[in-house]
Write a protein that holds these residues in place. Structure first.
Motif, PDB file in Angstrom:
ATOM      1  N   LEU A 364       0.867  -1.182   0.000  1.00 20.65           N
ATOM      2  CA  LEU A 364       0.000   0.000   0.000  1.00 20.65           C
ATOM      3  C   LEU A 364       0.906   1.236   0.000  1.00 20.65           C
ATOM      4  CD1 LEU A 364      -2.707  -1.070   2.624  1.00 20.65           C
ATOM      5  CD2 LEU A 364      -2.664  -1.457   0.149  1.00 20.65           C
ATOM      6  N   VAL A 365       0.904   1.959  -1.119  1.00 18.81           N
ATOM      7  CA  VAL A 365       1.796   3.107  -1.290  1.00 18.81           C
ATOM      8  C   VAL A 365       1.006   4.395  -1.057  1.00 18.81           C
ATOM      9  CG1 VAL A 365       3.448   4.241  -2.816  1.00 18.81           C
ATOM     10  CG2 VAL A 365       3.066   1.761  -3.002  1.00 18.81           C
ATOM     11  N   ALA A 380      -4.997  -2.011   5.344  1.00 17.81           N
ATOM     12  CA  ALA A 380      -3.953  -2.976   5.693  1.00 17.81           C
ATOM     13  C   ALA A 380      -4.481  -4.020   6.662  1.00 17.81           C
ATOM     14  CB  ALA A 380      -2.757  -2.242   6.298  1.00 17.81           C
ATOM     15  N   ARG A 381      -5.255  -3.574   7.683  1.00 21.76           N
ATOM     16  CA  ARG A 381      -5.793  -4.515   8.650  1.00 21.76           C
ATOM     17  C   ARG A 381      -6.774  -5.476   7.997  1.00 21.76           C
ATOM     18  NH1 ARG A 381      -9.051  -2.125  13.681  1.00 21.76           N
ATOM     19  NH2 ARG A 381     -10.436  -1.555  11.955  1.00 21.76           N
ATOM     20  N   LEU A 383      -6.883  -6.445   4.827  1.00 18.69           N
ATOM     21  CA  LEU A 383      -6.165  -7.380   3.958  1.00 18.69           C
ATOM     22  C   LEU A 383      -5.433  -8.446   4.773  1.00 18.69           C
ATOM     23  CD1 LEU A 383      -4.757  -4.867   1.317  1.00 18.69           C
ATOM     24  CD2 LEU A 383      -6.404  -6.702   0.869  1.00 18.69           C
ATOM     25  N   ARG A 384      -4.832  -8.036   5.881  1.00 21.29           N
ATOM     26  CA  ARG A 384      -4.136  -9.024   6.723  1.00 21.29           C
ATOM     27  C   ARG A 384      -5.117 -10.040   7.289  1.00 21.29           C
ATOM     28  NH1 ARG A 384      -0.892  -4.067   8.973  1.00 21.29           N
ATOM     29  NH2 ARG A 384       0.947  -4.106   7.585  1.00 21.29           N
ATOM     30  N   ALA A 385      -6.326  -9.571   7.617  1.00 20.26           N
ATOM     31  CA  ALA A 385      -7.344 -10.492   8.132  1.00 20.26           C
ATOM     32  C   ALA A 385      -7.756 -11.516   7.081  1.00 20.26           C
ATOM     33  CB  ALA A 385      -8.569  -9.700   8.601  1.00 20.26           C
ATOM     34  N   GLN A 386      -7.581 -11.155   5.798  1.00 19.63           N
ATOM     35  CA  GLN A 386      -7.899 -12.078   4.701  1.00 19.63           C
ATOM     36  C   GLN A 386      -6.725 -12.986   4.348  1.00 19.63           C
ATOM     37  OE1 GLN A 386      -9.608  -9.921   1.299  1.00 19.63           O
ATOM     38  NE2 GLN A 386     -10.247  -8.301   2.725  1.00 19.63           N
ATOM     39  N   GLY A 387      -5.608 -12.835   5.073  1.00 16.98           N
ATOM     40  CA  GLY A 387      -4.468 -13.700   4.831  1.00 16.98           C
ATOM     41  C   GLY A 387      -3.375 -13.102   3.970  1.00 16.98           C
ATOM     42  N   TYR A 388      -3.484 -11.840   3.602  1.00 17.70           N
ATOM     43  CA  TYR A 388      -2.466 -11.192   2.784  1.00 17.70           C
ATOM     44  C   TYR A 388      -1.283 -10.738   3.654  1.00 17.70           C
ATOM     45  CZ  TYR A 388      -5.606 -10.845  -1.261  1.00 17.70           C
ATOM     46  OH  TYR A 388      -6.434 -11.128  -2.318  1.00 17.70           O
ATOM     47  N   ASP A 389      -0.081 -10.740   3.064  1.00 18.25           N
ATOM     48  CA  ASP A 389       1.054 -10.029   3.640  1.00 18.25           C
ATOM     49  C   ASP A 389       0.979  -8.597   3.121  1.00 18.25           C
ATOM     50  OD1 ASP A 389       1.894 -12.405   4.715  1.00 18.25           O
ATOM     51  OD2 ASP A 389       3.397 -12.789   3.176  1.00 18.25           O
ATOM     52  N   VAL A 390       1.004  -7.617   4.019  1.00 14.88           N
ATOM     53  CA  VAL A 390       0.807  -6.220   3.627  1.00 14.88           C
ATOM     54  C   VAL A 390       1.979  -5.380   4.114  1.00 14.88           C
ATOM     55  CG1 VAL A 390      -0.690  -4.207   3.744  1.00 14.88           C
ATOM     56  CG2 VAL A 390      -1.690  -6.510   3.756  1.00 14.88           C
ATOM     57  N   SER A 391       2.553  -4.605   3.204  1.00 10.88           N
ATOM     58  CA  SER A 391       3.640  -3.694   3.551  1.00 10.88           C
ATOM     59  C   SER A 391       3.204  -2.263   3.250  1.00 10.88           C
ATOM     60  CB  SER A 391       4.900  -4.027   2.738  1.00 10.88           C
ATOM     61  OG  SER A 391       5.941  -3.117   3.028  1.00 10.88           O
ATOM     62  N   LEU A 392       3.354  -1.367   4.243  1.00 10.52           N
ATOM     63  CA  LEU A 392       3.069   0.052   4.036  1.00 10.52           C
ATOM     64  C   LEU A 392       4.321   0.708   3.461  1.00 10.52           C
ATOM     65  CD1 LEU A 392       1.137   1.011   7.292  1.00 10.52           C
ATOM     66  CD2 LEU A 392       0.248   0.102   5.138  1.00 10.52           C
ATOM     67  N   GLU A 393       4.163   1.438   2.350  1.00  5.37           N
ATOM     68  CA  GLU A 393       5.300   2.034   1.649  1.00  5.37           C
ATOM     69  C   GLU A 393       5.052   3.523   1.422  1.00  5.37           C
ATOM     70  OE1 GLU A 393       8.022   0.377   0.748  1.00  5.37           O
ATOM     71  OE2 GLU A 393       7.336  -1.648   1.315  1.00  5.37           O
ATOM     72  N   LEU A 394       6.008   4.368   1.830  1.00  2.00           N
ATOM     73  CA  LEU A 394       5.935   5.789   1.509  1.00  2.00           C
ATOM     74  C   LEU A 394       6.276   5.991   0.042  1.00  2.00           C
ATOM     75  CD1 LEU A 394       7.702   7.332   4.627  1.00  2.00           C
ATOM     76  CD2 LEU A 394       5.246   7.216   4.150  1.00  2.00           C
TER      77      LEU A 394
END
Length: 427
Positions: A364-365, A380-381, A383-394
């Protein structure tokens, strides 16, 4: 008097110590996936994870059971008041600990210390680093990971059968194919050495040369055994016998050379293991009369797994019924199998495709200066609950290069707020 000019600090190398290495993210991820796959299979066979310390008492590591590896121990100096350099007259006055060189010797100590609290039999799996002060070369490092399963408390060949089935299934789950199990028995090797006439105190010396049977021709075998000082008659008998085995004489044919009950029992046990593995899995398993394995603690069946696609074995192990007994005062049946974790990872890294990255990865940019952070965190929360790996990116100045880098790492890219996406990316 002017202050002295301060010395320029010595430049510190950013290279890892010789024989060690840094592991970059792609390989680290592959290693994690490999370990998870192996552990998943082993757990389905009833094995449970244990851990032992990296450091062990030096007396444990130098008992004579680790073979040549005992010459490669990283030893640790005594500390504080225990370290008296002025009074030291031998290495024993300086050293009290060492880094473990394998996982089997520490397992023996672990069992002797915790036996009252452990299940019987114990089916243990270990994955962890070990250290050997080897000469660094391609593919061999001074720190590497081992992956072991062991069954303690079962004398029956059922233990070896389960080890072989579990390990071949784990390697197959990693995508390794064309696997063949090679098996022998140290009791049978001893019986054959006795028939040849080798000095009983020097069997291990003869076995070291026998282990090179597939690499040297018979003339070179004779020369090496001769240089080691073995009796010419025993050398000739060995070469004649194993040349005969090369022509296809099987386990039943070897009985004529076996004169003791242990050797005969070894033949019966090998036949049972081979028949059971073939029946249960259909996988190739063969008796290899020249298989030796170097550890002096092996007492019974020994085995390796090879593949026609790779030049050396990718797993190996055997029975070591007396190793724990040397600590407890009474023998405990024990047998184990070790996957060459580093070799497997190298194969998977080199292989086209390898193990695929985890599919559900999202980046997520957003632009920190303009974006509302709340919806980014909520997304992000969710997507993670759905099983995704999520990275926050500036958002970077070069957003196109940023997107390309994220995709190369296996992420789907999603843009938030005023983070202007490059052409082709969805907002």
């Amino acid at each position: 008097m002017a202050d002295p000019i301060p010395k320029k600090p010595a430049k510190i190398s950013t290279e890892p110590p010789r024989g060690m290495r840094d592991i970059l993210p792609d390989e680290a991820e592959l290693r994690d996936t490999t370990a998870e796959t192996i552990l998943g299979v082993y757990r389905r066979y009833g094995f449970r994870r244990i851990e032992t310390p990296a450091l062990e008492n030096i007396q444990l590591l130098t008992r004579g059971e680790g073979g040549e590896n005992e010459k490669l121990i990283f030893k640790v100096l005594k500390r504080g008041e225990k370290l008296d350099l002025a009074q030291a007259t031998s290495e024993a006055d300086l050293v009290d600990l060492g880094l473990r060189f394998d996982l089997t010797v520490p397992l023996a100590r672990y069992y002797a210390n915790n036996q009252a609290r452990l299940p019987r039999p114990l089916k243990a799996v270990q994955i962890g680093p070990v250290w050997r002060a080897e000469r660094p070369q391609k593919g061999r490092f001074r720190q590497f990971t081992q992956c072991d399963i062991d069954i303690l408390g079962i004398r029956s060949e059922v233990a070896e059968i389960e080890l072989i089935l579990a390990t071949t299934e784990a390697l197959t789950a990693l995508g390794l194919e064309d696997l063949t199990v090679r098996i022998n028995d140290r009791r049978l090797l001893t019986a054959l050495a006795a028939w040849c006439g080798f000095d009983p105190d020097r069997y291990d010396s003869a076995f070291i040369t026998l282990d090179k049977w597939d690499k040297l021709d018979p003339t070179a075998i004779v020369e090496e055994l001769g240089r080691a000082g073995h009796a010419p008659v025993a050398i000739q008998r060995m070469v004649q016998m194993f040349t005969k085995f090369d022509k296809g004489e099987g386990l039943e044919g070897v009985r004529q050379y076996v004169k003791d009950p242990d050797g005969a029992q070894a033949i019966d046990g090998l036949k049972r293991i081979i028949e059971a593995v073939r029946s249960a899995s259909g996988r190739p398993i063969v008796w290899d009369e020249t298989l030796v394995r170097g550890m002096s603690y092996y007492t019974g069946p020994i085995f390796e797994i090879t593949s026609a696609r790779f030049p050396s074995s990718i797993a190996g192990g055997g029975r070591y019924d007396r190793l724990i007994g040397n600590l407890l005062g009474h023998d405990v049946p024990a047998t184990g199998f070790s996957i060459g974790f580093e070799r497997v990872v190298a194969i998977l890294m080199d292989r086209t495709g390898g193990i695929e990255r985890r599919a559900k990865r999202v980046a997520l940019v957003f632009d920190e200066a303009t974006a509302d952070l709340k919806p980014v965190l909520e997304e992000a929360r969710a997507l993670r609950a759905q099983g995704y790996d999520v990275s926050l990116e500036l958002r970077a100045k070069r957003s196109g290069a940023q997107a390309a880098s994220l995709r190369e790492q296996g992420f789907d890219v999603r843009w938030f707020g005023a983070a202007v996406p490059p052409a082709g990316d969805q907002a």
